[in-house]
Design a protein around this motif. Structure first.
Motif, PDB file in Angstrom:
ATOM      1  N   ASP A 132       0.828  -1.208   0.000  1.00 24.19           N
ATOM      2  CA  ASP A 132       0.000   0.000   0.000  1.00 24.19           C
ATOM      3  C   ASP A 132       0.860   1.256   0.000  1.00 24.19           C
ATOM      4  O   ASP A 132       0.538   2.239  -0.691  1.00 24.19           O
ATOM      5  CB  ASP A 132      -0.935   0.009   1.210  1.00 24.19           C
TER       6      ASP A 132
ATOM      7  N   ASP B 153       0.566   3.952  -2.926  1.00 26.52           N
ATOM      8  CA  ASP B 153       0.169   5.315  -2.566  1.00 26.52           C
ATOM      9  C   ASP B 153       1.208   6.334  -3.030  1.00 26.52           C
ATOM     10  O   ASP B 153       0.854   7.417  -3.520  1.00 26.52           O
ATOM     11  CB  ASP B 153      -0.021   5.441  -1.060  1.00 26.52           C
TER      12      ASP B 153
ATOM     13  N   ARG C 129      -6.763  -3.637  -4.588  1.00 26.71           N
ATOM     14  CA  ARG C 129      -6.158  -2.598  -5.420  1.00 26.71           C
ATOM     15  C   ARG C 129      -5.621  -3.142  -6.747  1.00 26.71           C
ATOM     16  O   ARG C 129      -4.884  -2.448  -7.448  1.00 26.71           O
ATOM     17  CB  ARG C 129      -5.046  -1.890  -4.630  1.00 26.71           C
TER      18      ARG C 129
ATOM     19  N   THR D  25      -5.178  -3.862 -10.450  1.00 29.20           N
ATOM     20  CA  THR D  25      -5.559  -3.221 -11.702  1.00 29.20           C
ATOM     21  C   THR D  25      -5.968  -4.254 -12.744  1.00 29.20           C
ATOM     22  O   THR D  25      -6.938  -4.063 -13.483  1.00 29.20           O
ATOM     23  CB  THR D  25      -4.393  -2.377 -12.251  1.00 29.20           C
TER      24      THR D  25
END
Length: 210
Positions: free
Chosen positions: A64, A68, A82, A84
């Motif tokens: 993360d 981020d 998260r 994609t």
């Protein structure tokens, strides 16, 4: 292209996280080293994507923080909040201008994949060069819940079947990077994986004292 082990030297238990520094830089695994995103930022201005070999904590603990910091895409075999896009067995991906085949390699983890290119392999934990249990060819542990020695053996066989004879380097999730000698003075990457397979096939505990 340069490859940097951005978790190198840490005292924390972590995987090897590899930064591929070339066109559209990418990271293979994120590790658990706090501040790894700062180490990456010292090398590159941007990070286009993170590719996961699997989602054990030592490979995703700081994921993360990396996502981020760089707003990078996430590619993984298994679902992740998260993610994609997914990775599929047999799929070809481009990592910094080089083609890699996704090879599904469960046993150590149900979602484990390796990235197999013409010159190098990012093997995660399915096979490593040295890890404290064995030198010159070892394999991921299979004694914890959800793991399977039989599936790992099959995965090593699959990896060998899909491995090009031009591969010269093994970038594993733990231990040292292994580089073969083009002059033949060191064993090939295939030799190292075959030794790991032989050891796995003995079905003996990898860590007999545990």
């Amino acid at each position: 292209m340069e490859i940097h082990t951005v978790t190198e030297g840490t005292t924390e238990f972590t995987c090897n996280a590899y930064l591929l520094d070339g066109p559209d830089p990418v990271l293979v695994d994120a590790g658990t080293m706090q501040g790894v995103e700062d180490v990456i930022a010292e090398r590159v201005d941007d990070l286009s994507a993170v590719y996961l070999t699997h989602q054990h904590r030592d490979h995703v603990g700081e994921l993360d923080a990396v996502l981020d910091r760089f707003d990078a895409d996430l590619y993984a075999y298994d679902d992740h909040p998260r993610r994609t896009a997914s990775l599929e067995d047999g799929q070809e991906v481009d990592l910094c201008g080089e083609a890699y085949e996704i090879v599904y390699t469960p046993g150590h983890a149900d979602d484990h994949v390796a990235f197999v290119g013409e010159k190098r392999v990012f093997s995660g934990d399915v096979v490593v060069y040295n890890d404290g249990a064995f030198d010159d060819g070892s394999f991921g542990r299979t004694d914890l819940p959800g793991q399977s020695r039989e599936r790992l053996i099959e995965s090593l066989e699959t990896l060998l079947d899909r491995l090009s004879d031009t591969v010269e380097a093994l970038y594993a999730g733990h231990g040292d990077v292994y580089r073969a000698d083009p002059e033949g003075e060191r064993e090939s990457v295939r030799d190292v994986i075959e030794r790991a397979l032989e050891r796995a096939e003995r079905r003996e505990p990898k860590y007999p004292d545990e």
